[in-house]
Design a protein around this motif. Structure first.
Motif, PDB file in Angstrom:
ATOM      1  N   GLU A 125       1.276  -0.894  -0.161  1.00 55.36           N
ATOM      2  CA  GLU A 125      -0.360   0.053   0.111  1.00 55.36           C
ATOM      3  C   GLU A 125       0.997   1.277   0.139  1.00 55.36           C
ATOM      4  N   ASP A 126       1.771   1.243   0.738  1.00 61.19           N
ATOM      5  CA  ASP A 126       3.078   2.833   1.008  1.00 61.19           C
ATOM      6  C   ASP A 126       3.626   2.412  -0.177  1.00 61.19           C
ATOM      7  N   SER A 127       4.378   1.703  -0.737  1.00 62.61           N
ATOM      8  CA  SER A 127       4.994   1.927  -1.842  1.00 62.61           C
ATOM      9  C   SER A 127       4.006   1.386  -3.366  1.00 62.61           C
ATOM     10  N   LEU A 128       3.108   1.411  -3.689  1.00 64.55           N
ATOM     11  CA  LEU A 128       2.513   1.838  -4.347  1.00 64.55           C
ATOM     12  C   LEU A 128       1.095   2.315  -4.353  1.00 64.55           C
ATOM     13  N   GLY A 129       0.407   2.885  -3.645  1.00 61.31           N
ATOM     14  CA  GLY A 129      -0.115   3.655  -3.132  1.00 61.31           C
ATOM     15  C   GLY A 129      -1.832   2.887  -4.187  1.00 61.31           C
ATOM     16  N   ASN A 130      -2.477   4.126  -5.511  1.00 59.52           N
ATOM     17  CA  ASN A 130      -3.950   3.673  -5.793  1.00 59.52           C
ATOM     18  C   ASN A 130      -3.549   2.435  -6.963  1.00 59.52           C
ATOM     19  N   ASP A 131      -2.524   2.797  -7.387  1.00 59.65           N
ATOM     20  CA  ASP A 131      -1.709   1.312  -8.258  1.00 59.65           C
ATOM     21  C   ASP A 131      -2.441  -0.381  -7.602  1.00 59.65           C
ATOM     22  N   MET A 132      -1.957  -0.336  -6.171  1.00 54.76           N
ATOM     23  CA  MET A 132      -1.492  -1.148  -5.565  1.00 54.76           C
ATOM     24  C   MET A 132      -2.715  -2.436  -5.866  1.00 54.76           C
TER      25      MET A 132
END
Ligand SMILES: C[S@@+](CC[C@H](N)C(=O)[O-])C[C@H]1O[C@@H](n2cnc3c(N)ncnc32)[C@H](O)[C@@H]1O
Length: 391
Positions: A125-132
């Motif tokens: 979640e932290d690394s990919l944000g909305n793209d997760m």
């Protein structure tokens, strides 16, 4: 083999894998023992096994268990197929579903529906944000097959024509000009003339993009410090044949195929033994394609997704720190230290570079890029570091 017999074989293989054996090894052993299985059968069984491994959690949820049998029942339900059609007990098909198996299973939720481990969810979640969610969905699918055209030897159109003559259809990438995606007869690629003559190599799209983005001048001395099989140094040598290339790896046996691959490609790459790199320094470019979680390539190596745990990730991150510290002293005064991963995790990418710069105030980051799996290739990260200029 009938479709049911292929399912039975995949169940047997998955039982061994879930007991801890490496997937490739189990598949090879099964193929050797199963003389009755033709090339198509072996490919179909392999696809079933890897389809399950990519979506292991959702298959387990839908199949109601972790056994090979439950996972295959779950995979068929994932695909919207009725397992009873293949679990017939006839011929070599697996026995019919018991009443409890018919009612077992439920749609996966949360991290299980995304097919990632629970402990990884916050980092994703932290690394990919909305793209997760979109990235996780891609990691559940088979990876496309990409070829890198050896542009030192032929054009991309010429390679595509040669491949087409042998029935291998391809499509050019619209953002990496060395890349062709194989769209038909992928499995013929390794036997094709273009491959055997060194005009094309198997290499992921974003691995090619990363190599395109590295600075390469004629006459430069280039060191691939973590060369492994040498995919990246071969791509660099094809792009700039007038530089000098050196390959090094802490586990030199990983480079054993590199001389053959280099010969095939017409590239000159000098292998350095452990400890030899410092005697050959300085280099204008030192590439550190470091060991990492591999999370950007989990659709190709789905076992890694389930094998990785926190202590292993921490061990890998300590190696990343150590490799950068070893490699920085090999870089010439105006040279570039390039750091690459096939990881999606901020901790292995942006945070690693931030920590390096904090510990090494004489260095700056000139270039930083994430290559997203949403753009056709695997997930990669590249940072290019250099020493601050003193006036
Ligand atoms: C991600 S793989 C490299 C893949 C390769 N560059 C390619 O494109 O095919 C990382 C490699 O780093 C090597 N390695 C691990 N620790 C190292 C160290 N301290 N120094 C150099 N190489 C190391 C591993 O043996 C492994 O082959």
């Amino acid at each position: 083999m009938t479709p049911g017999a292929r399912i039975a074989a995949a169940i047997e293989i998955l039982d061994r894998i879930t007991a801890g054996a490496p997937a490739e090894k189990v598949l090879v052993t099964w193929a050797r023992r199963s003389r009755f299985a033709g090339a198509r059968d072996r490919a179909a069984v392999r696809d079933l096994v890897f389809d399950v491994l990519r979506r292991r959690r959702s298959c387990a949820a839908r199949g109601g268990g972790e056994s090979g049998r439950a996972l295959l029942i779950g995979l068929l339900r994932e695909r919207g197929e009725d397992p009873a059609a293949l679990f017939t007990g006839e011929g070599h098909a697996p026995p019919p579903l018991a009443a409890c198996e018919t009612t077992a299973g439920a749609p996966p939720e949360g991290a299980a529906a995304l097919d990632i481990p629970d402990w990884m969810l916050p980092a994703f979640e932290d690394s990919l944000g909305n793209d997760m969610a979109a990235v996780c969905r891609i990691l559940r699918e088979r990876a496309p097959v990409w070829l890198r055209v050896n542009t030192a030897r032929c054009t991309r159109d010429e390679a595509a024509r040669l491949l087409a003559d042998e029935g291998i259809a391809t499509r050019p990438s619209d953002h990496v000009d060395t890349a062709l995606q194989v769209t038909e007869n992928e499995r013929r690629t390794r036997n094709s003339r273009a491959y055997r003559q060194g005009l094309a190599e198997l290499q992921d799209l974003h691995s090619q993009a990363l190599c395109r983005d590295l600075p390469l001048a004629p006459g430069a001395r280039v060191l691939d410090y973590c060369a492994g099989g040498g995919g990246k140094v071969l791509a660099l040598a094809a792009r700039q044949p007038r530089a000098r290339y050196f390959a090094h790896d802490a586990a030199p046996r990983r480079m054993r195929d590199l001389p053959t691959r280099a010969r095939r490609a017409g590239a000159d790459i000098q292998l350095l033994s452990c400890g030899e790199a410092s005697g050959r320094a300085p280099f204008d470019l030192v590439l550190c394609d470091v060991p990492c979680s591999g999370s950007g390539a989990w659709r190709r190596s789905p076992e890694g997704k389930w094998r990785l745990d926190r202590p292993e990730l921490e061990r890998l991150m300590r190696m990343q720190v150590q490799i950068l510290e070893e490699a920085k002293i090999l870089v010439s005064p105006g040279g570039v230290l390039a750091y690459a991963t096939c990881s999606l995790l901020r901790a292995e990418n942006e945070a690693r570079i931030k920590a390096f710069l904090a510990a090494n105030p004489g260095w700056v980051c000139h270039f930083r890029r994430r290559y997203s799996p949403l753009r056709g290739g695997d997930g990669f990260f590249l940072a290019q570091l250099g020493r601050k200029q003193t006036i």
